[in-house]
Design an enzyme around this catalytic site. Sequence first.
Site, mmCIF file in Angstrom:
data_model
loop_
_atom_site.group_PDB
_atom_site.id
_atom_site.type_symbol
_atom_site.label_atom_id
_atom_site.label_comp_id
_atom_site.label_asym_id
_atom_site.label_seq_id
_atom_site.Cartn_x
_atom_site.Cartn_y
_atom_site.Cartn_z
ATOM 1 N N ASP A 1 0.814 -1.209 0.000
ATOM 2 C CA ASP A 1 0.000 0.000 0.000
ATOM 3 C C ASP A 1 0.851 1.264 0.000
ATOM 4 O O ASP A 1 0.372 2.339 -0.344
ATOM 5 C CB ASP A 1 -0.929 -0.006 1.222
ATOM 6 C CG ASP A 1 -1.970 1.098 1.160
ATOM 7 O OD1 ASP A 1 -2.652 1.205 0.129
ATOM 8 O OD2 ASP A 1 -2.089 1.857 2.129
ATOM 9 N N ARG A 2 2.122 1.158 0.395
ATOM 10 C CA ARG A 2 2.996 2.336 0.427
ATOM 11 C C ARG A 2 3.428 2.772 -0.963
ATOM 12 O O ARG A 2 3.865 3.909 -1.145
ATOM 13 C CB ARG A 2 4.238 2.049 1.274
ATOM 14 C CG ARG A 2 3.948 1.922 2.755
ATOM 15 C CD ARG A 2 3.499 3.238 3.340
ATOM 16 N NE ARG A 2 3.197 3.109 4.756
ATOM 17 C CZ ARG A 2 2.669 4.067 5.484
ATOM 18 N NH1 ARG A 2 2.366 5.216 4.915
ATOM 19 N NH2 ARG A 2 2.427 3.884 6.758
ATOM 20 N N MET B 1 -8.099 5.610 2.838
ATOM 21 C CA MET B 1 -8.204 6.808 2.000
ATOM 22 C C MET B 1 -6.939 7.074 1.185
ATOM 23 O O MET B 1 -6.898 8.032 0.422
ATOM 24 C CB MET B 1 -8.498 8.027 2.875
ATOM 25 C CG MET B 1 -9.838 7.981 3.567
ATOM 26 S SD MET B 1 -11.237 7.944 2.422
ATOM 27 C CE MET B 1 -11.017 9.508 1.573
ATOM 28 N N ARG B 2 -5.911 6.239 1.352
ATOM 29 C CA ARG B 2 -4.675 6.517 0.627
ATOM 30 C C ARG B 2 -4.888 6.443 -0.882
ATOM 31 O O ARG B 2 -4.288 7.204 -1.647
ATOM 32 C CB ARG B 2 -3.569 5.551 1.070
ATOM 33 C CG ARG B 2 -2.235 5.856 0.397
ATOM 34 C CD ARG B 2 -1.099 5.013 0.936
ATOM 35 N NE ARG B 2 -0.652 5.528 2.225
ATOM 36 C CZ ARG B 2 -0.705 4.843 3.356
ATOM 37 N NH1 ARG B 2 -1.211 3.631 3.360
ATOM 38 N NH2 ARG B 2 -0.274 5.364 4.485
ATOM 39 N N ALA B 3 -5.745 5.534 -1.331
ATOM 40 C CA ALA B 3 -5.985 5.406 -2.768
ATOM 41 C C ALA B 3 -6.562 6.695 -3.343
ATOM 42 O O ALA B 3 -6.160 7.131 -4.434
ATOM 43 C CB ALA B 3 -6.936 4.238 -3.030
#
Length: 691
Positions: free
Chosen positions: A193-194, A274-276
Amino acid sequence: MSTPYPFTALVGQDDLRLALLLNAVSPAVGGVLVRGEKGTAKSTAVRALSALLPEVPVVAGCRFSCDPAAADPNCPDGPHETGGDTARPARMVELPVGASEDRLVGALDIERALAEGVKAFEPGLLADAHRGILYVDEVNLLHDHLVDLLLDAAAMGASYVEREGVSVRHAARFLLVGTMNPEEGELRPQLLDRFGLTVEVAASRETDQRVEVVRRRLAYDDDPEGFAGRWDEDESALRARIVAARALLPQVVLGDAALRQIAATCAAFEVDGMRADIVMARTATALAAWAGRTDVQSEDVRQAALLALPHRRRRNPFDAPGLDEDKLDEALEDSREDEEPEPPEGDDDPDGGGPDGGPGGGQPPADGPDSPELPPQNQGPDAQDAPDSDEAPAPQEPAPTTGAPSGSGEQQAVRAAEPFRTKMLSVPGIGEGAAGRRSRARTEHGRTTGSRRPRGALTKLHLAATVQAAAPHQKARGRSGAGLVVRRDDLRQATREGREGNLVLFVVDASGSMAARQRMSAVKGAVLSLLLDAYQRRDKVGLVTFRGTEAQVALPPTSSVDAAAARLESLPTGGRTPLAAGLLKAHDVLRVERLRDAARRPLVVVVTDGRATGGVEPVARAGRAARLFAAEGVASVVVDCESGYVRLGLAGQLAGELGGTVVTLDELRADSIAGLVKDVQGMNSPSRRAA
């Protein structure tokens, strides 16, 4: 320093080049993960990118690359005086898979810190990569403790080094680029995800394009400097475009309509967190700047979704990354319909055109002057016309099953039942293998269990043991003040106990006695569950199957549980039960693997009903093969797949010969009331075997 391959000389790989260039325009996008088969120019493209990045202004003499315009007030080399700035090329720092923790974060001289009170700090790779590129080849093979350090630095933008109360902090903001071959194992979800963007790369199947790749590579190998010189003009033009896009980026407007499309798309694909959304917004903005526009359009949002979402949709390691483009178009269309007001009555256009004469339905033009373009990669001194690769791939025929003996009564493969959470199986004793989450081991991380004299550089100080070793010698050393006089011989390294990953070798019975559809589906579901457990515990896995008259290694030991799951799913059944052949094949696999990695301890999981047929004295031969494992102390578990009212107990007898234990499919479940004992040693008790 060798001359890097020119970025503009790369053939094809449009998605890879675009993702790297977008990060060059806006490092806030968050880096790129490049997934693909070997030999697809992954590393070549990443190394070529560093030559395109603009120079970095730094404080002269600062080992941590502080920006003169905003120097880090906590820099270990600070405080910095104004006016001492210079510029240097952007760095690309490579992190080797086998690097130590001190090499990554830096090393503190603990002996000088204790004896002299001096923070003698040697910066590591994170400091070198600050304001540049940190490149990890084969990132999926990176050790867990290094992954944890990378996660911390990426999240906080800083690296912390702490040794027994002495700490050093420095800024560490970098563009993280990783390459990996999925066949060798997947990434932990936290690190996956990073990465802001991900791209899948594969070798072209077009003959002309492959010819051009070989032609350019041979020309580069013969004369790297001369080949690079022929691409100088294209490289300079691309470098100038990156600088222009960076200058335009602050002026790009991300309107409410584009934001709603981004949010609707992420919601439609049910991505976690919410990173996407944030990465998509930054990527769409960078796409607009790259195209020379100051407004974000629908095609920017669509392209951003294709790069930012595929790796965020995985729910378990067996899910293939990817994005349904039809669903993506539907989500974008729905968001446009929600925001557009109904047209006034009488204004309907019978031709379906928009108010400005453009295409209706909210669809952006397929091609236009504002669409983001890459520099032409097949134009130049060594170029030829590249083939058109927009044709849809031909449908593939299912691969025929091979390796089945003639007359084996082979049956079609059945799908696995739903996986479940399994009880933990572990190897007895304390090992020294690679860090993981299964069996007890001596590791660099974990709880402190004792101390020893350091062998080589001291990394983990045992303070109490060091003080205890130094205390009797204080008078002889002339101690007069409050400080403790510490010598090198007094230092003690802390010994720690954590967990290791093991080699879990599955030996699966695929004979006719296992072929009932419901039964084999349940068996595959159980093995799939154990594979998922192996993935979570950082194990290597292997798969041996036996049926008919022979056994075969369906999957050599690997870190890719995806590959094991795929082989299991297509496993056919039928024929006799050559149990001895399966055990002997597994024994050979362990023997070879022991030569490759002697520290990794094996756990053999035999999935069978215990029957042995075919050949002369099949039961006796299976018993002799099983006793080879017992003689070598190999930990083993037999998963008893026998069903029905009348049970022969053959799996239990096999477990006794192996020196292991037997569990049923029901007992394998973590929520089973049968109460499976947690490690193999406990299950080897005489009372358990007798039962």
